[in-house]
Motif scaffolding. Structure first.
Motif, PDB file in Angstrom:
ATOM      1  N   VAL A  61       2.583 -19.315 -10.538  1.00 40.18           N
ATOM      2  CA  VAL A  61       1.659 -18.382 -11.178  1.00 40.18           C
ATOM      3  C   VAL A  61       0.560 -19.190 -11.862  1.00 40.18           C
ATOM      4  N   GLY A  62      -0.670 -18.926 -11.481  1.00 39.08           N
ATOM      5  CA  GLY A  62      -1.795 -19.640 -12.069  1.00 39.08           C
ATOM      6  C   GLY A  62      -2.623 -18.723 -12.953  1.00 39.08           C
ATOM      7  N   ILE A  63      -2.962 -19.209 -14.133  1.00 38.34           N
ATOM      8  CA  ILE A  63      -3.889 -18.504 -15.026  1.00 38.34           C
ATOM      9  C   ILE A  63      -5.148 -19.368 -15.061  1.00 38.34           C
ATOM     10  N   HIS A  64      -6.192 -18.882 -14.416  1.00 37.35           N
ATOM     11  CA  HIS A  64      -7.406 -19.663 -14.207  1.00 37.35           C
ATOM     12  C   HIS A  64      -8.512 -19.130 -15.119  1.00 37.35           C
ATOM     13  N   ILE A  65      -9.065 -20.022 -15.917  1.00 32.57           N
ATOM     14  CA  ILE A  65     -10.054 -19.632 -16.927  1.00 32.57           C
ATOM     15  C   ILE A  65     -11.404 -20.272 -16.596  1.00 32.57           C
ATOM     16  N   ALA A  66     -12.458 -19.497 -16.735  1.00 33.45           N
ATOM     17  CA  ALA A  66     -13.799 -20.001 -16.462  1.00 33.45           C
ATOM     18  C   ALA A  66     -14.029 -21.320 -17.193  1.00 33.45           C
ATOM     19  N   ASP A  67     -14.491 -22.336 -16.462  1.00 32.19           N
ATOM     20  CA  ASP A  67     -14.679 -23.667 -17.048  1.00 32.19           C
ATOM     21  C   ASP A  67     -16.051 -23.753 -17.714  1.00 32.19           C
ATOM     22  N   VAL A  68     -16.163 -23.089 -18.839  1.00 37.35           N
ATOM     23  CA  VAL A  68     -17.434 -23.039 -19.562  1.00 37.35           C
ATOM     24  C   VAL A  68     -17.844 -24.423 -20.051  1.00 37.35           C
ATOM     25  N   SER A  69     -16.865 -25.267 -20.371  1.00 34.46           N
ATOM     26  CA  SER A  69     -17.190 -26.606 -20.885  1.00 34.46           C
ATOM     27  C   SER A  69     -17.915 -27.459 -19.846  1.00 34.46           C
ATOM     28  N   PHE A  70     -17.799 -27.115 -18.557  1.00 32.54           N
ATOM     29  CA  PHE A  70     -18.547 -27.812 -17.518  1.00 32.54           C
ATOM     30  C   PHE A  70     -20.042 -27.516 -17.652  1.00 32.54           C
ATOM     31  N   PHE A  71     -20.370 -26.283 -17.994  1.00 27.67           N
ATOM     32  CA  PHE A  71     -21.767 -25.854 -18.077  1.00 27.67           C
ATOM     33  C   PHE A  71     -22.394 -26.134 -19.441  1.00 27.67           C
ATOM     34  N   VAL A  72     -21.582 -26.068 -20.493  1.00 25.38           N
ATOM     35  CA  VAL A  72     -22.103 -26.187 -21.860  1.00 25.38           C
ATOM     36  C   VAL A  72     -21.701 -27.552 -22.419  1.00 25.38           C
ATOM     37  N   THR A  73     -22.645 -28.470 -22.412  1.00 25.67           N
ATOM     38  CA  THR A  73     -22.393 -29.824 -22.888  1.00 25.67           C
ATOM     39  C   THR A  73     -22.375 -29.840 -24.412  1.00 25.67           C
ATOM     40  N   GLU A  74     -21.408 -30.559 -24.956  1.00 24.12           N
ATOM     41  CA  GLU A  74     -21.306 -30.655 -26.414  1.00 24.12           C
ATOM     42  C   GLU A  74     -22.591 -31.230 -26.993  1.00 24.12           C
ATOM     43  N   GLY A  75     -23.140 -30.539 -27.991  1.00 22.95           N
ATOM     44  CA  GLY A  75     -24.367 -30.994 -28.644  1.00 22.95           C
ATOM     45  C   GLY A  75     -25.643 -30.486 -27.998  1.00 22.95           C
ATOM     46  N   SER A  76     -25.542 -29.775 -26.864  1.00 15.17           N
ATOM     47  CA  SER A  76     -26.723 -29.225 -26.195  1.00 15.17           C
ATOM     48  C   SER A  76     -27.265 -28.040 -26.991  1.00 15.17           C
ATOM     49  N   LEU A  77     -28.452 -27.573 -26.612  1.00 15.37           N
ATOM     50  CA  LEU A  77     -29.034 -26.414 -27.290  1.00 15.37           C
ATOM     51  C   LEU A  77     -28.155 -25.179 -27.106  1.00 15.37           C
ATOM     52  N   ILE A  78     -27.600 -25.016 -25.902  1.00 13.98           N
ATOM     53  CA  ILE A  78     -26.715 -23.875 -25.643  1.00 13.98           C
ATOM     54  C   ILE A  78     -25.488 -23.959 -26.534  1.00 13.98           C
ATOM     55  N   ASP A  79     -24.948 -25.157 -26.671  1.00 12.65           N
ATOM     56  CA  ASP A  79     -23.748 -25.363 -27.487  1.00 12.65           C
ATOM     57  C   ASP A  79     -24.020 -25.062 -28.955  1.00 12.65           C
ATOM     58  N   LYS A  80     -25.141 -25.543 -29.461  1.00 10.01           N
ATOM     59  CA  LYS A  80     -25.472 -25.313 -30.879  1.00 10.01           C
ATOM     60  C   LYS A  80     -25.662 -23.828 -31.160  1.00 10.01           C
ATOM     61  N   GLU A  81     -26.289 -23.117 -30.219  1.00  9.72           N
ATOM     62  CA  GLU A  81     -26.481 -21.677 -30.399  1.00  9.72           C
ATOM     63  C   GLU A  81     -25.147 -20.944 -30.313  1.00  9.72           C
ATOM     64  N   ALA A  82     -24.262 -21.395 -29.426  1.00  7.99           N
ATOM     65  CA  ALA A  82     -22.942 -20.771 -29.292  1.00  7.99           C
ATOM     66  C   ALA A  82     -22.117 -20.949 -30.561  1.00  7.99           C
ATOM     67  N   ILE A  83     -22.212 -22.119 -31.191  1.00  8.94           N
ATOM     68  CA  ILE A  83     -21.513 -22.343 -32.460  1.00  8.94           C
ATOM     69  C   ILE A  83     -22.020 -21.368 -33.519  1.00  8.94           C
ATOM     70  N   LYS A  84     -23.341 -21.173 -33.581  1.00  3.82           N
ATOM     71  CA  LYS A  84     -23.930 -20.271 -34.572  1.00  3.82           C
ATOM     72  C   LYS A  84     -23.471 -18.828 -34.368  1.00  3.82           C
ATOM     73  N   ARG A  85     -23.287 -18.444 -33.096  1.00  2.50           N
ATOM     74  CA  ARG A  85     -22.872 -17.074 -32.804  1.00  2.50           C
ATOM     75  C   ARG A  85     -21.355 -16.915 -32.888  1.00  2.50           C
ATOM     76  N   GLY A  86     -20.628 -17.901 -32.401  1.00  2.00           N
ATOM     77  CA  GLY A  86     -19.173 -17.907 -32.532  1.00  2.00           C
ATOM     78  C   GLY A  86     -18.428 -17.016 -31.569  1.00  2.00           C
ATOM     79  N   THR A  87     -19.042 -15.901 -31.186  1.00  2.00           N
ATOM     80  CA  THR A  87     -18.353 -14.901 -30.381  1.00  2.00           C
ATOM     81  C   THR A  87     -19.376 -13.960 -29.769  1.00  2.00           C
ATOM     82  N   SER A  88     -19.002 -13.322 -28.677  1.00  2.00           N
ATOM     83  CA  SER A  88     -19.794 -12.203 -28.180  1.00  2.00           C
ATOM     84  C   SER A  88     -19.482 -10.981 -29.040  1.00  2.00           C
ATOM     85  N   ILE A  89     -20.436 -10.056 -29.103  1.00  2.00           N
ATOM     86  CA  ILE A  89     -20.270  -8.854 -29.927  1.00  2.00           C
ATOM     87  C   ILE A  89     -20.243  -7.645 -28.999  1.00  2.00           C
TER      88      ILE A  89
END
Length: 644
Positions: A226-254
């Motif tokens: 049984v495999g539980i496969h999760i979208a590999d967001v860390s591949f697309f969102v590099t730590e310290g990138s603009l996308i990453d910094k904005e994601a930290i500020k938001r924390g979650t989808s609403i």
């Protein structure tokens, strides 16, 4: 009331202002109860501010410790959503949050393009004299108050969330998308390939971001993969990138009643990272060799590639379970069998199972609610939950089992044991509803509480489950693992939703580092603890926004039916009256005691009853009653009912 102010004692704490204008301050001192602050002694305080309080030595007539605010140390916020108004020649703004107990004066030169009747964001300019109203300026015009779009945006902005992503973040996401095809070819060389395995997703019918998929393979004997496969967001969102910094500020989808405000750019959340059917997608996987009784024999964590063959909704997957035929019927039926065993094991170990009723709205073109209906909780909902819990728990156990250094840098989802006073209040309520409860004030154990909740009949289930959730601590993120009380697990994390939760993305990065044999620097521990604390705060705000959007549409829907008679159940008691939840919409409103004309009624809070002084007629928590919709206040989001 005369208060003694000598000897002087000062405490610092966060002030909670009530809708009536008074407040309470938690001193953090176990020897001092919450300090009651009368409206006249709040000074220039707003709800949530950190303040310095002079504690009076005497008690008020109710036996409460009292005091007065002498200094505002830290403002909780300086921007507020409010509605512009005008009286004579003076412009002022009334805050949307009813805990903001004063209006803001807006000089005409500070209107910022706002008009009377607009919802705006005002910035606090000055408030140094408690005898005067605070001075503010308009910094953003949201729109005309009362319109659907304005009200939805105001709910989000009032919780300090941005709505649109910054242009530079969107541009960076576009660049990631352009580079993706070439990078994908490189990833194919090193990732585990699941494209020849049965893979499918099961999500709500209105979902746009698919961050988890299941795979199933029959092995020899009675074993299954049984495999539980999760979208590999860390591949697309590099730590310290603009996308990453904005994601930290938001924390979650609403998630509001009519939209999702994503944490990530939609080109990632709804496309490249989303596990859409019939497209190769990069995943972070937790793969288990299991038997049909849910025992995990082997586990594997790592990065992979999948190609989902089918996008099920919960309803279409349920149809396969019910009919025992259709695409992937063998896989779904066995996964359901395993999920049920996992659920039974957790229940045996003391996990609480709450199935709170939820509602959805059908809106017209202008955003007005034309239908309210309850979400159906299907077996397939539980199936997905069971496997997500399994993956989250196994990832946390794996991280903790590597070594002590890793255990101390990991991000856990923790749930503390409940406060015993709150548990006893819950038990007292169960007793008032007629259930057999312990008669002593001894501590209520985990197993005893579970047994008590398990004895609750269907007619009281929603009421009691709501009260039980309110009596328990809030689950939070932390690098300090104390276990998860509600799930009865020693190790738990959030790994399964990195598209919509930042802690899951951080967990993916940490897990990748552990798998690669890398160590997290000790000096980075405080970074992960900061992420944990900040994300926990943002989660509360996002959930509050979701509830506010539901409440708005409930009240708006009920405003169409003033005078109608409905069925409901009593859910709470106050000195002013009792709260009733209407059965169809779950909209809660107040029956005022002043509207009960047949007697003079008083609250007996020891038995959760309202009792008539002469005739002794009683209204008790959990009673089913008929109500008439008396009045609706759209601005305050309040409903008044009367008894029929």
């Amino acid at each position: 009331m005369t208060e003694e102010k000598h000897p002087k004692k000062y405490v610092e704490g966060r002030v909670m202002v009530t809708a009536k204008g008074g407040g309470f301050v938690d001193s953090g001192d176990e020897k001092i109860d919450d300090i009651k602050i009368e409206p006249a002694f709040l000074g220039t305080t707003f709800h949530g501010d950190t303040v310095r309080v002079l504690v009076y030595t005497g008690k008020d007539k109710y036996g409460r410790t009292t005091g007065e605010v002498v200094e505002v140390l830290v403002r909780a916020r300086e921007n507020f959503v409010a509605t512009l108004r005008k009286e004579e020649d003076i412009y002022f703004a009334k805050a949307q949050n009813t805990r903001i107990h004063v209006d803001f004066i807006i000089p005409e030169k500070y209107l910022g393009g706002g008009k009377v009747g607009d919802k705006v964001i005002v910035h606090l300019v000055k408030w140094s004299d408690a005898k005067k109203n605070p001075l503010a300026s308009v910094i953003e015009v949201i729109g005309e108050a009362g319109l659907h779009e304005t009200e939805m945006r105001a709910i989000v902005r009032d919780r300090c969330f941005a709505i649109a992503l910054p242009d530079d973040v969107e541009k960076e996401a576009e660049k990631v998308a352009q580079e993706y095809p070439a990078r994908f070819k490189e990833e194919e060389k090193t990732r585990r390939d699941f494209r020849d395995t049965q893979v499918f997703t099961i999500d709500p019918d209105d979902a746009k971001d698919y961050d988890d998929a299941l795979s199933f393979k029959k092995l020899s004997g009675d074993l299954f993969e049984v495999g539980i496969h999760i979208a590999d967001v860390s591949f697309f969102v590099t730590e310290g990138s603009l996308i990453d910094k904005e994601a930290i500020k938001r924390g979650t989808s609403i998630y509001l009643v009519d939209r999702t405000i994503p944490m990530l750019p939609e080109i990632l959340s709804n496309d490249l990272a989303s596990l859409v059917p019939n497209k190769d997608r990069l995943v972070f996987s937790a793969v288990f060799t299991m038997n049909k009784t849910g025992d995990v024999k082997e586990r594997w964590f790592g990065r992979g590639i999948i190609r989902s063959a089918k996008r099920f909704t919960y309803a279409t997957a349920q149809e396969v379970l019910d009919t025992k035929k259709g695409e992937f019927s063998e896989a779904l039926l066995m996964l359901d069998t395993i999920a049920l065993k996992l659920r039974e094991k957790r229940a045996k170990e003391g996990a609480f199972t709450f199935g709170q009723e939820e509602i959805k709205f059908e809106l017209d073109a202008e955003g007005k609610p034309i239908r309210v209906y309850k979400k159906e909780r299907l077996e397939t909902n539980k199936l997905i939950e069971d496997f997500m819990v399994l993956a989250n728990a196994e990832v946390a156990m794996f991280a903790s089992g590597k070594d002590r250094a890793i255990e101390q840098t990991f991000i856990y989802r923790v749930h503390d044991v409940p406060d015993q006073d709150r548990v006893h209040e819950l038990v007292r309520m169960l007793g008032a509803l007629g259930y057999k409860v312990p008669k002593t004030r001894a501590d209520i154990s985990h197993s005893t509480l579970n047994t008590l909740l398990g004895s609750v009949g269907e007619e009281h289930r929603q009421l009691v489950e709501t009260a039980a959730i309110q009596s328990m601590a809030k689950a939070v993120y932390s690098t300090k693992n104390i276990g998860h009380f509600g799930l009865s697990l020693k190790h738990y994390t959030h790994f399964t939703s990195p598209i919509r939760r930042y802690p899951d993305l951080a967990v993916h990065r940490l897990l990748a580092a552990y798998l690669a044999g890398k160590k997290v620097a000790e000096e980075d521990v405080h970074i992960y603890e900061a992420i944990s604390r900040f994300s926990s705060q943002l989660e509360v705000s996002a959930q509050d926004a979701e509830r506010a959007s539901i409440k708005l549409k409930q009240v708006e829907y009920m405003s169409r039916f003033v005078g109608d008679i409905r069925e409901g159940v009593i859910t709470g008691m106050t000195e002013r009256g009792f709260f009733v939840r209407e059965n169809e919409t779950l909209a809660e409103g107040l029956v005022h005691l002043r509207d009960l004309k047949d007697d003079y009624y008083v609250l007996d809070d020891t038995s959760f009853r309202i009792v008539g002084s002469k005739k002794k007629k009683t209204y008790t928590l959990g009673d089913k009653i008929r109500i008439k919709i008396k009045a609706v206040d759209m601005e305050k989001r309040l409903i008044d009912y009367t008894l029929v």
